[in-house]
Motif scaffolding. Sequence first.
Motif, PDB file in Angstrom:
ATOM      1  N   ARG A   4       0.997  -1.162   0.065  1.00  0.00           N
ATOM      2  CA  ARG A   4      -0.281  -0.064  -0.059  1.00  0.00           C
ATOM      3  C   ARG A   4       0.853   1.218  -0.066  1.00  0.00           C
ATOM      4  N   ILE A   5       0.688   2.257  -0.791  1.00  0.00           N
ATOM      5  CA  ILE A   5       1.551   3.348  -1.051  1.00  0.00           C
ATOM      6  C   ILE A   5       0.567   4.583  -0.995  1.00  0.00           C
ATOM      7  N   LEU A   6       1.174   5.408  -0.236  1.00  0.00           N
ATOM      8  CA  LEU A   6       0.330   6.566   0.169  1.00  0.00           C
ATOM      9  C   LEU A   6       0.997   7.553  -0.719  1.00  0.00           C
ATOM     10  N   LEU A   7       0.373   8.505  -1.657  1.00  0.00           N
ATOM     11  CA  LEU A   7       0.649   9.557  -2.414  1.00  0.00           C
ATOM     12  C   LEU A   7      -0.042  10.820  -1.931  1.00  0.00           C
ATOM     13  N   GLY A   8       0.884  11.640  -1.272  1.00  0.00           N
ATOM     14  CA  GLY A   8       0.156  13.053  -0.859  1.00  0.00           C
ATOM     15  C   GLY A   8       0.388  13.920  -2.080  1.00  0.00           C
ATOM     16  N   PRO A  93      -1.098  19.916   5.992  1.00  0.00           N
ATOM     17  CA  PRO A  93      -0.821  18.707   5.127  1.00  0.00           C
ATOM     18  C   PRO A  93      -0.021  17.573   5.547  1.00  0.00           C
ATOM     19  N   TYR A  94       1.086  18.198   6.351  1.00  0.00           N
ATOM     20  CA  TYR A  94       1.995  17.013   6.642  1.00  0.00           C
ATOM     21  C   TYR A  94       1.214  16.189   7.995  1.00  0.00           C
ATOM     22  N   ARG A  95       0.306  16.719   8.644  1.00  0.00           N
ATOM     23  CA  ARG A  95      -0.383  15.952   9.790  1.00  0.00           C
ATOM     24  C   ARG A  95      -1.312  14.889   9.254  1.00  0.00           C
ATOM     25  N   ARG A  96      -1.828  15.526   8.141  1.00  0.00           N
ATOM     26  CA  ARG A  96      -2.781  14.460   7.427  1.00  0.00           C
ATOM     27  C   ARG A  96      -2.117  13.242   6.552  1.00  0.00           C
ATOM     28  N   ILE A  97      -0.937  13.646   6.183  1.00  0.00           N
ATOM     29  CA  ILE A  97      -0.223  12.467   5.580  1.00  0.00           C
ATOM     30  C   ILE A  97       0.240  11.875   6.340  1.00  0.00           C
ATOM     31  N   VAL A  98       0.956  12.301   7.708  1.00  0.00           N
ATOM     32  CA  VAL A  98       1.456  11.346   8.515  1.00  0.00           C
ATOM     33  C   VAL A  98       0.419  10.492   9.152  1.00  0.00           C
ATOM     34  N   ASP A  99      -0.772  10.924   9.297  1.00  0.00           N
ATOM     35  CA  ASP A  99      -2.128  10.278   9.885  1.00  0.00           C
ATOM     36  C   ASP A  99      -2.267   8.976   9.320  1.00  0.00           C
ATOM     37  N   HIS A 100      -2.275   9.279   7.959  1.00  0.00           N
ATOM     38  CA  HIS A 100      -2.565   8.185   6.767  1.00  0.00           C
ATOM     39  C   HIS A 100      -1.530   7.440   6.567  1.00  0.00           C
ATOM     40  N   ASP A 105       2.331   1.021   3.593  1.00  0.00           N
ATOM     41  CA  ASP A 105       3.901   0.858   3.521  1.00  0.00           C
ATOM     42  C   ASP A 105       4.962   1.762   3.138  1.00  0.00           C
ATOM     43  N   LEU A 106       4.500   2.807   2.426  1.00  0.00           N
ATOM     44  CA  LEU A 106       5.468   3.679   1.944  1.00  0.00           C
ATOM     45  C   LEU A 106       4.492   4.964   1.535  1.00  0.00           C
ATOM     46  N   VAL A 107       5.189   6.124   1.703  1.00  0.00           N
ATOM     47  CA  VAL A 107       4.708   7.373   1.426  1.00  0.00           C
ATOM     48  C   VAL A 107       5.514   8.082   0.215  1.00  0.00           C
ATOM     49  N   VAL A 108       4.745   8.508  -0.629  1.00  0.00           N
ATOM     50  CA  VAL A 108       5.494   9.294  -1.878  1.00  0.00           C
ATOM     51  C   VAL A 108       4.951  10.908  -1.665  1.00  0.00           C
ATOM     52  N   VAL A 109       5.981  11.890  -1.523  1.00  0.00           N
ATOM     53  CA  VAL A 109       5.531  13.226  -1.326  1.00  0.00           C
ATOM     54  C   VAL A 109       6.446  14.033  -2.160  1.00  0.00           C
ATOM     55  N   ARG A 132       8.798  13.005  10.476  1.00  0.00           N
ATOM     56  CA  ARG A 132       7.610  12.103  11.335  1.00  0.00           C
ATOM     57  C   ARG A 132       6.919  10.807  10.743  1.00  0.00           C
ATOM     58  N   SER A 133       7.027  10.608   9.634  1.00  0.00           N
ATOM     59  CA  SER A 133       6.429   9.239   9.133  1.00  0.00           C
ATOM     60  C   SER A 133       6.998   8.183   9.793  1.00  0.00           C
ATOM     61  N   PRO A 134       5.794   7.228  10.152  1.00  0.00           N
ATOM     62  CA  PRO A 134       6.162   5.841  10.798  1.00  0.00           C
ATOM     63  C   PRO A 134       6.670   5.032   9.699  1.00  0.00           C
ATOM     64  N   VAL A 135       6.427   5.221   8.420  1.00  0.00           N
ATOM     65  CA  VAL A 135       7.095   4.384   7.458  1.00  0.00           C
ATOM     66  C   VAL A 135       8.044   5.060   6.350  1.00  0.00           C
ATOM     67  N   PRO A 136       8.556   4.187   5.567  1.00  0.00           N
ATOM     68  CA  PRO A 136       9.598   4.825   4.626  1.00  0.00           C
ATOM     69  C   PRO A 136       8.866   6.007   3.729  1.00  0.00           C
ATOM     70  N   VAL A 137       9.696   7.238   3.243  1.00  0.00           N
ATOM     71  CA  VAL A 137       9.192   8.121   2.711  1.00  0.00           C
ATOM     72  C   VAL A 137      10.018   8.201   1.428  1.00  0.00           C
ATOM     73  N   LEU A 138       9.376   8.158   0.006  1.00  0.00           N
ATOM     74  CA  LEU A 138      10.291   8.581  -1.009  1.00  0.00           C
ATOM     75  C   LEU A 138       9.967   9.846  -1.465  1.00  0.00           C
TER      76      LEU A 138
END
Length: 295
Positions: A4-8, A93-100, A105-109, A132-138
């Motif tokens: 699961r990849i989160l794109l902000g 924005p950063y708070r919402r991204i970190v929450d999600h 498994d990975l955040v892209v921002v 602040r992200s609990p998972v890796p960020v690209l």
Amino acid sequence: MIQRILLGVDGSEGSEGAVRHALALADATDATLHVLAVVETLDRAGEAVSGDPDTPEQDAPDPDWPEKTLADVTARAADRGVPVETTVERGVPYRRIVDHARTADLVVVGRHGTGGLREFLLGSTAERVVRRSPVPVLTPETDTLARPRYDTLLLCLDGSDGARAAIPPVTDLAQACDATVHVLSVVDTTPFDPDVVVDLLGGFETLAEGVVERVADDLASAGVETVTAVERGVASATIRTYASRVGADLVAMGVTGATGLEASLLGSTTAKVLRAGERPMLTAPRPSDSPAPSV
């Protein structure tokens, strides 16, 4: 595994590089892509606050950007057969991204947002997400290719637990993309007196060689092709030079290294490499048993 990849996204030009990488990564790893559009809200003092329907929004080039952006990403994902979920929220924005990020498994921002920042600066949305992200960020490079590639990955280690945090996501990505991983450790010469440095460096290089060889062995046992290297120099500059020399498609580092990050990335090796924006960068959070910086 990256499932699961989160794109902000924020409607800015800076989001385009993140979109391209998120699509490429989701395609390569067969992951679901969750696209989060955050409409920033401001209080009367001009400070970003959590979402409130009665709070005035920050001026944006196009008030319909969330719907247009999500529609665009959804269509591009469909062309690749990537499953997509979309969400629009209001707030910081950063708070919402970190929450999600807690369900990803990975955040892209993107490197910069609606403010049009040309560099990765302290206080930006991307910098705060990385810290602040609990998972890796690209975080993408300054000029992202139309179709990013992940054939050659550079994993930077210094022997610390913080640096080792980048190993699992790099392993997952290398397996999914059949990539070669260069495992690099830099013996940083800057803290030493030139009169005594020669006597010290030999011992540090031996330790560094042990670190990269052990990690390379672990990667090889996971079916990943590896190359090991130990070099001397200023850490950030040496990493960038090595990445250029081997044509690295991505640089991976822990958010904290041997010296610790404390509450800011400013001045750290990771921040300096990231700020340069020459290549996509994958940053991994500190181990869960270590104290995190306050939000």
